[in-house]
Design a protein around this motif. Structure first.
Motif, mmCIF file in Angstrom:
data_model
loop_
_atom_site.group_PDB
_atom_site.id
_atom_site.type_symbol
_atom_site.label_atom_id
_atom_site.label_comp_id
_atom_site.label_asym_id
_atom_site.label_seq_id
_atom_site.Cartn_x
_atom_site.Cartn_y
_atom_site.Cartn_z
ATOM 1 N N LEU A 9 45.562 48.684 43.446
ATOM 2 C CA LEU A 9 45.770 48.137 41.985
ATOM 3 C C LEU A 9 44.652 47.513 42.206
ATOM 4 O O LEU A 9 44.360 47.679 40.458
ATOM 5 C CB LEU A 9 47.634 47.565 42.066
ATOM 6 C CG LEU A 9 47.729 47.388 40.547
ATOM 7 C CD1 LEU A 9 48.165 48.545 40.226
ATOM 8 C CD2 LEU A 9 49.471 46.543 41.423
ATOM 9 N N ARG A 10 44.484 46.647 42.208
ATOM 10 C CA ARG A 10 43.594 45.345 42.362
ATOM 11 C C ARG A 10 42.260 46.435 42.135
ATOM 12 O O ARG A 10 41.639 46.128 41.431
ATOM 13 C CB ARG A 10 43.251 44.707 43.503
ATOM 14 C CG ARG A 10 44.342 44.016 44.152
ATOM 15 C CD ARG A 10 44.720 43.528 45.558
ATOM 16 N NE ARG A 10 43.283 42.335 45.339
ATOM 17 C CZ ARG A 10 43.633 41.866 47.128
ATOM 18 N NH1 ARG A 10 43.754 42.909 47.698
ATOM 19 N NH2 ARG A 10 41.973 41.848 47.328
ATOM 20 N N ARG A 29 42.839 38.057 43.073
ATOM 21 C CA ARG A 29 44.631 38.249 43.835
ATOM 22 C C ARG A 29 45.208 38.145 42.742
ATOM 23 O O ARG A 29 45.867 37.784 41.885
ATOM 24 C CB ARG A 29 43.696 36.501 43.494
ATOM 25 C CG ARG A 29 42.792 35.707 44.625
ATOM 26 C CD ARG A 29 42.969 34.057 43.866
ATOM 27 N NE ARG A 29 43.174 32.930 44.836
ATOM 28 C CZ ARG A 29 43.472 32.331 44.342
ATOM 29 N NH1 ARG A 29 42.997 31.260 44.096
ATOM 30 N NH2 ARG A 29 45.032 31.283 44.751
ATOM 31 N N LEU A 30 45.929 38.565 43.965
ATOM 32 C CA LEU A 30 47.073 39.581 43.212
ATOM 33 C C LEU A 30 48.718 38.869 43.419
ATOM 34 O O LEU A 30 48.874 38.593 44.540
ATOM 35 C CB LEU A 30 46.905 40.834 42.693
ATOM 36 C CG LEU A 30 48.493 42.048 42.576
ATOM 37 C CD1 LEU A 30 48.328 41.462 41.235
ATOM 38 C CD2 LEU A 30 48.276 43.516 42.934
ATOM 39 N N HIS A 31 49.399 38.346 42.532
ATOM 40 C CA HIS A 31 50.584 38.059 42.891
ATOM 41 C C HIS A 31 51.573 39.501 42.160
ATOM 42 O O HIS A 31 52.055 39.128 40.935
ATOM 43 C CB HIS A 31 50.748 36.405 42.616
ATOM 44 C CG HIS A 31 49.871 35.987 42.091
ATOM 45 N ND1 HIS A 31 50.104 35.094 43.564
ATOM 46 C CD2 HIS A 31 48.216 35.056 42.272
ATOM 47 C CE1 HIS A 31 48.496 34.482 44.307
ATOM 48 N NE2 HIS A 31 47.907 34.558 43.148
ATOM 49 N N TYR A 80 50.569 39.710 38.487
ATOM 50 C CA TYR A 80 49.373 38.576 37.420
ATOM 51 C C TYR A 80 48.745 37.994 38.436
ATOM 52 O O TYR A 80 48.421 38.769 40.315
ATOM 53 C CB TYR A 80 51.264 37.117 37.680
ATOM 54 C CG TYR A 80 51.471 37.343 36.144
ATOM 55 C CD1 TYR A 80 51.434 36.605 35.678
ATOM 56 C CD2 TYR A 80 52.767 38.249 36.398
ATOM 57 C CE1 TYR A 80 52.400 36.130 34.598
ATOM 58 C CE2 TYR A 80 53.913 37.780 36.021
ATOM 59 C CZ TYR A 80 53.485 37.129 34.587
ATOM 60 O OH TYR A 80 54.591 36.962 33.618
ATOM 61 N N ILE A 81 47.581 37.694 37.775
ATOM 62 C CA ILE A 81 46.215 37.531 38.994
ATOM 63 C C ILE A 81 46.438 36.189 38.623
ATOM 64 O O ILE A 81 46.519 35.765 37.326
ATOM 65 C CB ILE A 81 45.277 38.133 38.203
ATOM 66 C CG1 ILE A 81 44.902 38.321 36.482
ATOM 67 C CG2 ILE A 81 45.188 40.616 38.386
ATOM 68 C CD1 ILE A 81 43.776 38.804 36.366
ATOM 69 N N HIS A 82 45.885 35.233 39.057
ATOM 70 C CA HIS A 82 46.270 33.809 39.863
ATOM 71 C C HIS A 82 46.710 32.988 39.264
ATOM 72 O O HIS A 82 46.279 32.726 38.026
ATOM 73 C CB HIS A 82 44.400 33.847 38.475
ATOM 74 C CG HIS A 82 43.164 34.311 39.542
ATOM 75 N ND1 HIS A 82 42.346 34.162 40.777
ATOM 76 C CD2 HIS A 82 42.739 35.605 38.573
ATOM 77 C CE1 HIS A 82 41.395 35.344 40.678
ATOM 78 N NE2 HIS A 82 41.580 35.731 39.448
ATOM 79 N N HIS A 83 47.665 33.253 39.344
ATOM 80 C CA HIS A 83 49.182 32.811 39.344
ATOM 81 C C HIS A 83 49.090 33.522 38.135
ATOM 82 O O HIS A 83 50.551 33.435 37.296
ATOM 83 C CB HIS A 83 49.272 31.616 40.047
ATOM 84 C CG HIS A 83 48.697 31.270 41.481
ATOM 85 N ND1 HIS A 83 49.229 31.580 42.520
ATOM 86 C CD2 HIS A 83 47.628 30.786 41.645
ATOM 87 C CE1 HIS A 83 49.310 31.077 43.383
ATOM 88 N NE2 HIS A 83 48.097 30.556 43.021
#
Length: 202
Positions: free
Chosen positions: A68-69, A152-154, A166-169
């Protein structure tokens, strides 16, 4: 090496072929991004468990998240590369004394300035000024990934108990990808229309 083996007259054709291939690659990366995210959303309810002490959902994924990233990063890099390559071939569409641009950001900045270059048709200048805020957002995300950290995956459980990415929160990854693809397609259509009109008029 390129100058030695590739005649200058071929550079223009090579660039347009490369841009076509990069566009296709961006489309495939976005399709894969949506497909993997869809699979994770569908499997979330059956694979997640609940931590009893905090009542928080817990899930374990591995390769899917790396894919995904990687797809998201590939998508951004190909769009940015495509637009930067377009900025390098504008002179071929204008004439031998045309101005050269260092990047697509340079094209937008100069087209939006007090003395816009004639190399950028008026209709395209208007589009760049009024409808390309998505580009600056995409450039910032892409540059941050390229020069500082990877994606940075959340994973977040929404209020409707579905899975969101979400990326970067704070940036919804799938919404960003849709925004960038929509803006990119609209821009390419305007570029095609503007320069086709200029070529016919010439």
């Amino acid at each position: 090496l390129i100058e030695e083996f590739v005649p200058a007259s071929e550079h223009h054709k090579i660039s347009w072929m490369a841009m076509s291939q990069k566009y296709h690659g961006a489309m495939l990366a976005k399709r894969s991004l949506n497909s993997i995210a869809g699979e994770l959303v569908r499997s979330y309810q059956t694979t997640m468990t609940v931590v009893s002490s905090s009542n928080q959902p817990k899930i374990v994924y591995s390769d899917e998240l790396y894919r995904l990233r990687t797809d998201f990063a590939t998508f951004l890099f190909l769009i940015r590369s495509n637009l930067d390559q377009f900025s390098s071939v504008i002179q071929f569409l204008t004439g031998p004394k045309a101005k050269q641009f260092s990047s697509f950001a340079d094209v937008i900045t100069k087209a939006s300035g007090p003395n816009p270059p004639d190399e950028v048709p008026e209709a395209l200048r208007t589009h760049l000024t009024e409808r390309c805020t998505w580009f600056w957002r995409m450039r910032d995300v892409r540059d941050y990934i390229a020069h500082h950290v990877f994606v940075r995956l959340h994973l977040v459980e929404s209020r409707t108990k579905t899975l969101e990415f979400y990326i970067h929160h704070r940036l919804n990854m799938l919404e960003l990808a849709d925004e960038f693809m929509t803006g990119f397609d609209a821009l390419l259509a305007e570029i095609d229309h503007a320069y086709a009109h200029r070529i016919r008029a010439a």
